[in-house]
Design a protein around this motif. Structure first.
Motif, mmCIF file in Angstrom:
data_model
loop_
_atom_site.group_PDB
_atom_site.id
_atom_site.type_symbol
_atom_site.label_atom_id
_atom_site.label_comp_id
_atom_site.label_asym_id
_atom_site.label_seq_id
_atom_site.Cartn_x
_atom_site.Cartn_y
_atom_site.Cartn_z
ATOM 1 N N SER A 45 93.753 20.391 -93.409
ATOM 2 C CA SER A 45 93.922 21.708 -94.041
ATOM 3 C C SER A 45 92.898 22.723 -93.520
ATOM 4 C CB SER A 45 93.808 21.590 -95.565
ATOM 5 O OG SER A 45 92.511 21.163 -95.943
ATOM 6 N N ARG A 46 91.719 22.242 -93.175
ATOM 7 C CA ARG A 46 90.667 23.154 -92.720
ATOM 8 C C ARG A 46 90.841 23.564 -91.261
ATOM 9 N NH1 ARG A 46 84.078 22.336 -93.273
ATOM 10 N NH2 ARG A 46 83.522 24.337 -92.328
ATOM 11 N N TYR A 47 91.251 22.624 -90.405
ATOM 12 C CA TYR A 47 91.274 22.886 -88.967
ATOM 13 C C TYR A 47 92.665 23.022 -88.357
ATOM 14 C CZ TYR A 47 86.272 21.862 -88.978
ATOM 15 O OH TYR A 47 84.916 21.894 -89.228
ATOM 16 N N ARG A 48 93.690 22.583 -89.068
ATOM 17 C CA ARG A 48 95.053 22.577 -88.518
ATOM 18 C C ARG A 48 95.050 22.105 -87.063
ATOM 19 N NH1 ARG A 48 99.530 24.251 -91.129
ATOM 20 N NH2 ARG A 48 100.393 22.935 -89.463
ATOM 21 N N PRO A 49 94.623 20.867 -86.844
ATOM 22 C CA PRO A 49 94.504 20.340 -85.485
ATOM 23 C C PRO A 49 95.815 20.305 -84.721
ATOM 24 C CG PRO A 49 94.365 18.575 -87.116
ATOM 25 C CD PRO A 49 94.276 19.862 -87.869
ATOM 26 N N ASP A 50 96.933 20.270 -85.456
ATOM 27 C CA ASP A 50 98.241 20.275 -84.794
ATOM 28 C C ASP A 50 98.528 21.611 -84.121
ATOM 29 O OD1 ASP A 50 98.280 21.412 -87.387
ATOM 30 O OD2 ASP A 50 100.453 21.156 -87.537
ATOM 31 N N MET A 51 97.914 22.682 -84.623
ATOM 32 C CA MET A 51 98.146 24.013 -84.084
ATOM 33 C C MET A 51 97.092 24.416 -83.053
ATOM 34 S SD MET A 51 99.333 26.019 -87.550
ATOM 35 C CE MET A 51 99.819 27.492 -86.660
ATOM 36 N N SER A 52 95.899 23.858 -83.167
ATOM 37 C CA SER A 52 94.815 24.275 -82.265
ATOM 38 C C SER A 52 94.714 23.411 -81.006
ATOM 39 C CB SER A 52 93.473 24.261 -83.012
ATOM 40 O OG SER A 52 93.247 22.999 -83.606
ATOM 41 N N ALA A 53 95.378 22.266 -80.982
ATOM 42 C CA ALA A 53 95.341 21.410 -79.797
ATOM 43 C C ALA A 53 96.120 22.019 -78.647
ATOM 44 C CB ALA A 53 95.909 20.035 -80.136
ATOM 45 N N ASP A 54 95.744 21.646 -77.419
ATOM 46 C CA ASP A 54 96.472 22.112 -76.232
ATOM 47 C C ASP A 54 97.845 21.456 -76.145
ATOM 48 O OD1 ASP A 54 94.306 23.716 -74.842
ATOM 49 O OD2 ASP A 54 93.287 21.799 -75.084
ATOM 50 N N ILE A 55 97.903 20.183 -76.547
ATOM 51 C CA ILE A 55 99.160 19.432 -76.539
ATOM 52 C C ILE A 55 99.286 18.707 -77.860
ATOM 53 C CG2 ILE A 55 100.474 17.558 -75.441
ATOM 54 C CD1 ILE A 55 98.881 18.139 -72.859
ATOM 55 N N CYS A 56 100.431 18.824 -78.509
ATOM 56 C CA CYS A 56 100.666 18.126 -79.778
ATOM 57 C C CYS A 56 101.857 17.186 -79.603
ATOM 58 C CB CYS A 56 100.953 19.130 -80.895
ATOM 59 S SG CYS A 56 101.116 18.378 -82.525
ATOM 60 N N ILE A 57 101.609 15.923 -79.912
ATOM 61 C CA ILE A 57 102.658 14.903 -79.829
ATOM 62 C C ILE A 57 103.059 14.542 -81.238
ATOM 63 C CG2 ILE A 57 103.259 12.597 -78.996
ATOM 64 C CD1 ILE A 57 101.038 12.922 -76.899
ATOM 65 N N GLY A 58 104.280 14.845 -81.629
ATOM 66 C CA GLY A 58 104.687 14.678 -83.012
ATOM 67 C C GLY A 58 105.749 13.617 -83.222
ATOM 68 N N GLU A 59 105.802 13.160 -84.468
ATOM 69 C CA GLU A 59 106.848 12.220 -84.885
ATOM 70 C C GLU A 59 107.169 12.541 -86.331
ATOM 71 O OE1 GLU A 59 107.002 7.596 -86.157
ATOM 72 O OE2 GLU A 59 106.208 7.987 -84.147
ATOM 73 N N LYS A 60 108.290 13.173 -86.565
ATOM 74 C CA LYS A 60 108.656 13.606 -87.918
ATOM 75 C C LYS A 60 109.696 12.678 -88.543
ATOM 76 C CE LYS A 60 105.929 17.113 -87.599
ATOM 77 N NZ LYS A 60 104.651 17.126 -88.308
ATOM 78 N N CYS A 113 90.251 19.756 -72.708
ATOM 79 C CA CYS A 113 91.651 19.684 -73.141
ATOM 80 C C CYS A 113 91.708 18.819 -74.393
ATOM 81 C CB CYS A 113 92.513 19.087 -72.042
ATOM 82 S SG CYS A 113 94.262 18.875 -72.465
ATOM 83 N N MET A 114 92.546 19.210 -75.337
ATOM 84 C CA MET A 114 92.680 18.453 -76.583
ATOM 85 C C MET A 114 94.145 18.099 -76.824
ATOM 86 S SD MET A 114 91.244 17.015 -79.164
ATOM 87 C CE MET A 114 89.581 17.669 -78.986
ATOM 88 N N ILE A 115 94.381 16.831 -77.083
ATOM 89 C CA ILE A 115 95.712 16.328 -77.413
ATOM 90 C C ILE A 115 95.675 15.841 -78.861
ATOM 91 C CG2 ILE A 115 97.435 14.556 -76.867
ATOM 92 C CD1 ILE A 115 95.948 14.581 -73.998
ATOM 93 N N TYR A 116 96.678 16.199 -79.636
ATOM 94 C CA TYR A 116 96.721 15.786 -81.043
ATOM 95 C C TYR A 116 97.966 14.967 -81.313
ATOM 96 C CZ TYR A 116 96.660 15.847 -86.121
ATOM 97 O OH TYR A 116 96.641 15.459 -87.439
#
Length: 201
Positions: free
Chosen positions: A186-201, A141-144
């Motif tokens: 830019s190469r991996y877009r880890p925000d899109m490929s992770a199972d869970i993305c925790i953001g703060e905009k 599992c990957m969390i970003y």
């Protein structure tokens, strides 16, 4: 969100016995803080945890600083002992006691530490660039942690005083860390490929 993550990891451990979870994010995203919180919650739920920091698996300064290359490229290409890290995770997955060599930043050398993984263990790995091809296939599992660069900069200006004053910290990030981070994103877009993305905009 932390409760949801703990439930998800608990489910992985129930199914696999020993699960490996990545907490990915760029510098100053808050990976260490949330990792410790997750580990505490898992332990409370009866899941044994092993917390690893990818920055404990770096090369010595003689390897990771190469004056013939741009500073950011040294950071991106020469910083981590990925092959050794993969070996350690594979051993932990087998269970029992594993002796791991970790980096001692004060002396620029290594020391060993023992970890134990039992039949109900979550191996939590926190660090930068965890979704690179060099680490493919390691994690269940990957969390970003998706935190804007300007927010992260303000955090590291307060945190990374070992580098020097504010101007020296800014220079280090602009020359070494930020260019490598932008390349990774830019190469991996880890925000899109992770199972869970925790953001703060």
């Amino acid at each position: 969100m932390t409760h949801e993550i703990i439930d998800k990891i608990s489910g992985i451990v129930t199914g696999k016995g020993i699960g490996v979870v990545g907490i990915d994010g760029l510098g100053g995203a808050g990976k260490s803080t949330i990792s410790e919180s997750i580990c505490a919650g898992l332990e409370k739920a009866g899941v044994h945890t092993v917390l690893l920091h990818i920055d404990d698996f770096i090369h010595t300064r003689a390897v990771r600083y190469d004056s013939s290359r741009p500073d950011w490229q040294c950071y991106y290409d020469l910083q981590w002992r990925y092959d050794y890290f993969r070996e350690c995770v594979a051993k932990l997955r087998k269970g029992g006691e594993t002796e791991i060599e970790l980096y001692d930043k004060d002396n620029d050398t290594y020391y060993t530490q023992k970890y134990t993984a039992d039949s109900r263990t979550a191996v939590i790995v926190e660090g930068i660039f965890l979704q690179r091809k060099e680490l493919e296939g390691i994690f269940d599992c990957m969390i970003y942690m998706d935190i804007p660069e300007d927010v992260r900069l303000q955090r590291v200006l307060l945190r990374d005083t070992y580098i020097g004053n504010e101007n020296e910290i800014r220079a280090k990030y602009e020359n070494r860390y930020f260019p490598a981070e932008r390349r990774y994103f830019s190469r991996y877009r880890p925000d899109m490929s992770a199972d869970i993305c925790i953001g703060e905009k």
